[in-house]
Enzyme design. Structure first.
Site, short mmCIF file in Angstrom:
data_model
loop_
_atom_site.label_atom_id
_atom_site.label_comp_id
_atom_site.label_asym_id
_atom_site.label_seq_id
_atom_site.Cartn_x
_atom_site.Cartn_y
_atom_site.Cartn_z
N PRO A 1 36.44 41.08 46.24
CA PRO A 1 36.94 42.30 46.88
C PRO A 1 38.39 42.09 47.34
O PRO A 1 38.80 40.98 47.64
CB PRO A 1 36.01 42.48 48.08
CG PRO A 1 34.81 41.65 47.78
CD PRO A 1 35.30 40.51 46.96
N CYS A 2 39.15 43.17 47.39
CA CYS A 2 40.56 43.02 47.76
C CYS A 2 40.93 43.91 48.95
O CYS A 2 42.10 44.21 49.16
CB CYS A 2 41.47 43.36 46.59
SG CYS A 2 41.37 45.09 46.06
N GLN A 3 39.93 44.31 49.74
CA GLN A 3 40.21 45.22 50.86
C GLN A 3 41.22 44.64 51.84
O GLN A 3 42.03 45.37 52.41
CB GLN A 3 38.91 45.54 51.62
CG GLN A 3 37.91 46.35 50.82
CD GLN A 3 36.89 45.45 50.12
OE1 GLN A 3 37.22 44.34 49.71
NE2 GLN A 3 35.68 45.94 49.98
N PHE B 1 43.89 42.99 51.42
CA PHE B 1 45.30 43.13 51.05
C PHE B 1 45.89 44.45 51.52
O PHE B 1 47.06 44.53 51.86
CB PHE B 1 45.45 43.03 49.53
CG PHE B 1 45.10 41.68 48.98
CD1 PHE B 1 45.57 40.53 49.59
CD2 PHE B 1 44.30 41.55 47.87
CE1 PHE B 1 45.26 39.27 49.08
CE2 PHE B 1 43.98 40.31 47.35
CZ PHE B 1 44.46 39.17 47.97
#
Length: 360
Positions: A81-83, A85
């Protein structure tokens, strides 16, 4: 070339690793923290270990080492997941909220695989004007990898779905140079919803059971491919909607959404994907995780798990575990296996050209 060995980080139900497995890879372990997803992974990956573990805990490496044994990890695949960033920005890349992505770098640093595949949402490419994407490439370069990245559409690789994913393809610098596989469908002659799921029982007057049988013969090559040698129909259970929901769905024309409803109808949902009916002669939109916004191109119901799995290119013998909510989430979050297959085959060609071989 012998079989290449791979491990799957943030594996979910294992769509990407299923694609690699079909391409001839041996999947050693899939790591996640969702039990239902891991149950599905364990059931469908030819003896690969489904490991419930925290990738940011260094003790996890000790467990993986025991599983891998004397074999070499040739490829690491991951869909973290890249939340974090979106909250921290490129200057705070090492923030605790980005620890899941940082765990991928640590894993690659430890095992030094020949190749790396990372997938994420396409919006990540534009995040902070591309600075996040650039930082990821920069860090992999420091670890000794050449990286290419691009947003790919699954429909260009034979998947009956207009799903886009950002793909990072990395090859260790001493091994070769990466490239993104070209579309296998240059003519844009996409597989349609009807061609993908039109042979499945309609589930109009019956809800269905967990295991069933086919009632018709497949009539397209894609349907035959998805059936394979399977003679039992799994996960094809319809949702029993309330009458008012059926009434609204029935008024949505094929290929349209809430904007085509009469005034005063379905006004409880007014957002881009609300009351979307698939078009039978086009690929589906991106499969969601079960929010009940998408509907069958012909029938007044949401697609079954099996129908969505077909649209994601999961073969019919891939069985999903857990309750319906968990199964929907697994299907919706997965990378289409057919896209994974082409990524895996492309890496094989690169490694074969470089003279690298797997362990098998």
């Amino acid at each position: 070339m012998g079989k290449l060995c791979a491990i799957d980080l943030f594996a979910g139900c294992g769509g990407l690793s299923k694609g690699l497995m079909d391409a001839g890879y041996e999947i050693l372990v899939g790591i996640d923290n969702d039990k239902a997803s891991l149950d599905t992974f364990a059931l469908n990956h030819n003896g690969a270990v489904a490991l419930n573990a925290d990738l940011f805990d260094r003790e996890t490496f000790k467990v993986v080492d025991k599983i891998v044994g004397e074999r070499t990890i040739d490829v690491v695949i991951a869909g973290p997941p890249c939340q974090g960033f979106s909250l921290t920005g490129p200057r705070n890349f090492d923030d605790e909220r980005n620890k899941l992505y940082l765990a991928v770098f640590e894993t690659v640093k430890k095992y030094k695989p020949k190749a790396v595949i990372i997938e994420n949402v396409p919006g990540m490419a534009a995040l902070y004007k591309g600075e996040i994407q650039a930082e990821i490439i920069k860090r992999f370069n420091k670890l000794g990898y050449n990286i290419e990245s691009n947003v790919l559409c699954a429909a260009d690789y034979g998947v009956p779905q207009m799903r886009k994913r950002l793909i990072f393809m990395g090859i260790r610098k001493d091994v070769g140079k990466p490239s993104i596989p070209k579309s296998t469908n240059a003519s844009k002659n996409y597989v349609t919803c009807r061609q993908a799921i039109g042979d499945l029982p309609p589930r109009i007057n019956e809800i269905g059971i967990g295991e069933d049988i086919y009632t018709t013969e497949p009539f397209t090559e894609y349907q035959r491919k998805m059936r394979g040698d399977c003679n039992i129909l799994y996960n094809h259970v319809a949702t029993q909607h309330k009458q008012f929901v059926i009434d609204v769905i029935s008024q949505v024309p094929e290929g349209c959404n809430y904007k085509s409803l009469p005034k005063g109808v379905g006004e409880s949902r007014k957002f881009n994907e609300a009351w979307t009916r698939y078009h039978g002669d086009k690929p589906s939109k991106t499969i969601d995780t079960g929010h009940r916004n998408h509907f069958h191109y012909e029938y007044n119901r949401v697609p079954t798990i099996r129908e969505n799995a077909r649209l994601q290119s999961f073969p019919d013998d891939f069985v999903f575990c857990g309750n319906k909510t968990q199964q929907n989430r697994q299907v919706g979050n997965a990378v289409p296996p057919l896209l994974g297959y082409h990524l895996g085959k492309h890496i094989q060609k690169i490694l074969l050209k470089s003279g690298e071989k797997g362990d098998g």
